[in-house]
Motif scaffolding. Structure first.
Motif, PDB file in Angstrom:
ATOM      1  N   VAL A  59      10.633  -8.324  -4.341  1.00  0.00           N
ATOM      2  CA  VAL A  59       9.864  -7.232  -3.747  1.00  0.00           C
ATOM      3  C   VAL A  59       8.600  -7.120  -4.580  1.00  0.00           C
ATOM      4  O   VAL A  59       8.661  -7.164  -5.812  1.00  0.00           O
ATOM      5  CB  VAL A  59      10.626  -5.892  -3.789  1.00  0.00           C
ATOM      6  N   MET A  60       7.437  -7.003  -3.935  1.00  0.00           N
ATOM      7  CA  MET A  60       6.181  -6.888  -4.681  1.00  0.00           C
ATOM      8  C   MET A  60       5.427  -5.645  -4.238  1.00  0.00           C
ATOM      9  O   MET A  60       5.193  -5.432  -3.056  1.00  0.00           O
ATOM     10  CB  MET A  60       5.299  -8.115  -4.458  1.00  0.00           C
ATOM     11  N   TYR A  61       5.072  -4.817  -5.225  1.00  0.00           N
ATOM     12  CA  TYR A  61       4.204  -3.670  -5.011  1.00  0.00           C
ATOM     13  C   TYR A  61       2.825  -4.036  -5.550  1.00  0.00           C
ATOM     14  O   TYR A  61       2.712  -4.644  -6.622  1.00  0.00           O
ATOM     15  CB  TYR A  61       4.701  -2.448  -5.780  1.00  0.00           C
ATOM     16  N   VAL A  62       1.775  -3.647  -4.828  1.00  0.00           N
ATOM     17  CA  VAL A  62       0.402  -3.949  -5.240  1.00  0.00           C
ATOM     18  C   VAL A  62      -0.439  -2.685  -5.145  1.00  0.00           C
ATOM     19  O   VAL A  62      -0.347  -1.937  -4.169  1.00  0.00           O
ATOM     20  CB  VAL A  62      -0.218  -5.055  -4.353  1.00  0.00           C
ATOM     21  N   LEU A  63      -1.243  -2.447  -6.183  1.00  0.00           N
ATOM     22  CA  LEU A  63      -2.151  -1.309  -6.214  1.00  0.00           C
ATOM     23  C   LEU A  63      -3.459  -1.738  -6.850  1.00  0.00           C
ATOM     24  O   LEU A  63      -3.461  -2.411  -7.887  1.00  0.00           O
ATOM     25  CB  LEU A  63      -1.535  -0.163  -7.020  1.00  0.00           C
ATOM     26  N   ASP A  64      -4.573  -1.371  -6.237  1.00  0.00           N
ATOM     27  CA  ASP A  64      -5.900  -1.675  -6.793  1.00  0.00           C
ATOM     28  C   ASP A  64      -6.084  -0.868  -8.069  1.00  0.00           C
ATOM     29  O   ASP A  64      -5.923   0.349  -8.070  1.00  0.00           O
ATOM     30  CB  ASP A  64      -6.970  -1.307  -5.764  1.00  0.00           C
ATOM     31  N   ASN A  65      -6.421  -1.531  -9.191  1.00  0.00           N
ATOM     32  CA  ASN A  65      -6.568  -0.817 -10.466  1.00  0.00           C
ATOM     33  C   ASN A  65      -8.027  -0.604 -10.875  1.00  0.00           C
ATOM     34  O   ASN A  65      -8.306  -0.079 -11.938  1.00  0.00           O
ATOM     35  CB  ASN A  65      -5.787  -1.513 -11.581  1.00  0.00           C
ATOM     36  N   LYS A  66      -8.964  -1.038 -10.033  1.00  0.00           N
ATOM     37  CA  LYS A  66     -10.393  -0.816 -10.247  1.00  0.00           C
ATOM     38  C   LYS A  66     -10.876  -1.333 -11.603  1.00  0.00           C
ATOM     39  O   LYS A  66     -11.676  -0.707 -12.286  1.00  0.00           O
ATOM     40  CB  LYS A  66     -10.736   0.664 -10.082  1.00  0.00           C
TER      41      LYS A  66
END
Length: 120
Positions: free
Chosen positions: A29-36
């Motif tokens: 399972v992969m979670y992705v979030l933009d970290n800027k």
């Protein structure tokens, strides 16, 4: 890992869980979030349900190595949390790598910045 750091703090994992998007396949399972930022951060989670510490550490190493060798294929500026599912127990490096790249393509975070600059 040249372009990446590790996610270590619980609050960083929680932030990705709460605000990120997730996709899954049979093994991961992969979670992705933009970290800027201009770096990626990778967090890996393997539950005790998967197996004993030897099994869990092996899966962690396989995921980390799969990411490291394909790091230039991932776009920069994201936090990734990869969770191993029970089915990942006993899988080969190639199977884990294929699952990781599949999820990267699903999230549309594959493709180096050099390739993006050539497209634009």
């Amino acid at each position: 890992m040249i372009y990446s750091e590790s996610l270590k703090k619980n609050r960083d994992f929680q932030k990705v869980y709460r605000h990120g998007t997730s996709y899954a396949n049979r093994f991961l399972v992969m979670y992705v979030l933009d970290n800027k930022s201009d770096k990626n951060r990778l967090g890996i989670s393997v539950s005790k349900k998967v197996g004993n510490s030897v099994v869990r550490h092996r899966i962690t190493r396989l995921i980390r190595e799969s990411y490291r060798l394909n790091e230039t294929s991932f776009q920069k500026g994201y936090d990734f949390v990869v969770i191993a599912r029970v089915a990942s127990k006993g899988r080969t490096y190639r199977e884990i790598e294929k699952a990781l790249l599949h999820l990267g393509n699903h999230h549309q975070v594959m493709g180096s910045e050099d390739n993006q600059n050539n497209i634009n």
